[in-house]
Design a protein around this motif. Sequence first.
Motif, short mmCIF file in Angstrom:
data_model
loop_
_atom_site.label_atom_id
_atom_site.label_comp_id
_atom_site.label_asym_id
_atom_site.label_seq_id
_atom_site.Cartn_x
_atom_site.Cartn_y
_atom_site.Cartn_z
N LYS A 45 28.56 -29.22 37.67
CA LYS A 45 27.10 -29.15 37.25
C LYS A 45 26.95 -28.08 36.30
O LYS A 45 26.34 -28.04 35.24
N ALA A 46 27.24 -26.94 36.84
CA ALA A 46 26.88 -25.74 36.27
C ALA A 46 27.77 -25.48 34.89
O ALA A 46 27.35 -25.21 33.90
N GLY A 47 29.14 -25.89 34.88
CA GLY A 47 29.90 -25.72 34.02
C GLY A 47 29.65 -26.76 32.69
O GLY A 47 29.66 -26.33 31.53
N GLY A 48 29.14 -27.61 33.04
CA GLY A 48 28.77 -28.85 32.06
C GLY A 48 27.32 -28.43 31.44
O GLY A 48 27.25 -28.53 30.24
N LYS A 60 33.12 -17.56 33.52
CA LYS A 60 33.51 -17.62 34.95
C LYS A 60 32.51 -17.10 35.70
O LYS A 60 32.02 -17.85 36.68
N ASP A 61 32.07 -15.82 35.40
CA ASP A 61 31.01 -15.12 36.08
C ASP A 61 29.72 -15.84 36.22
O ASP A 61 28.82 -15.85 37.20
N THR A 67 26.11 -21.00 40.82
CA THR A 67 26.50 -21.84 42.03
C THR A 67 26.21 -21.07 43.21
O THR A 67 26.51 -21.56 44.43
N SER A 68 25.77 -19.71 43.09
CA SER A 68 25.87 -18.86 44.42
C SER A 68 24.71 -19.42 45.26
O SER A 68 24.66 -18.80 46.56
N GLY A 69 23.63 -20.14 44.87
CA GLY A 69 22.40 -20.28 45.72
C GLY A 69 21.72 -21.35 44.96
O GLY A 69 22.03 -21.72 43.86
N ILE A 110 22.23 -8.85 33.23
CA ILE A 110 22.28 -10.04 32.13
C ILE A 110 22.73 -11.10 32.81
O ILE A 110 22.57 -12.24 32.51
N ASP A 111 23.57 -11.17 33.98
CA ASP A 111 24.06 -12.36 34.68
C ASP A 111 22.95 -12.73 35.56
O ASP A 111 22.51 -13.86 35.66
N ALA A 112 22.52 -11.89 36.37
CA ALA A 112 21.39 -12.31 37.39
C ALA A 112 20.04 -11.86 36.83
O ALA A 112 19.31 -11.07 37.05
N ASN A 113 19.57 -13.01 35.90
CA ASN A 113 18.31 -12.61 34.64
C ASN A 113 17.20 -13.48 34.98
O ASN A 113 16.62 -13.80 34.08
N ALA A 114 17.13 -14.01 36.28
CA ALA A 114 15.87 -14.81 36.83
C ALA A 114 15.64 -16.23 36.24
O ALA A 114 15.32 -17.01 37.17
#
Length: 140
Positions: A45-48, A60-61, A67-69, A110-114
């Motif tokens: 779902k996230a990849g799509g 990938k990151d 999908t971490s939560g 930039i990855d964990a950007n809320a």
Amino acid sequence: AVERTLSIVKPDAVAKNVIGEIVTRFEKAGLQVVAAKMIKLDDEKAGGFYAEHKERPFFKDLVSFMTSGPVVVQVLEGENAIAKNRELMGATNPKEAAAGTIRADFAESIDANAVHGSDSAASAEREIAYFFAADEICAR
Ligand code: CMP
């Protein structure tokens, strides 16, 4: 014009317990929540959702973070909603986000950007349909 845009409160912001503070910013800016749900994304779902970034080095990151939560996905409606939401969010990289924006105040990297927000009318249409059936969106 009145528009709809897709918003995601990402896993970092959910973990920080600031869902309400973020939604309050949307509401105070005149955007209305017309659909909302909390879900745990899986890789597919996230990849799509982020398919356009598939070839990017951060893909990938990005998928593993998303999908971490759980996340909160919402449809926001209002005058100029797409640009207004992007203004409220601030720059993708919180280090570049203007003071007082959601990312400046709540994001770490930039990855964990809320938050995520649709970047155009075409993206908004695709992204809303990706998460919500027509009958899950409530006219107000
Ligand atoms: P978002 O608006 O959800 O769209 C794609 C996400 O990829 C972005 O927010 C960032 O969280 C993440 N990302 C990680 N690295 C980059 C990068 N170099 N450029 C753009 N987005 C990135």
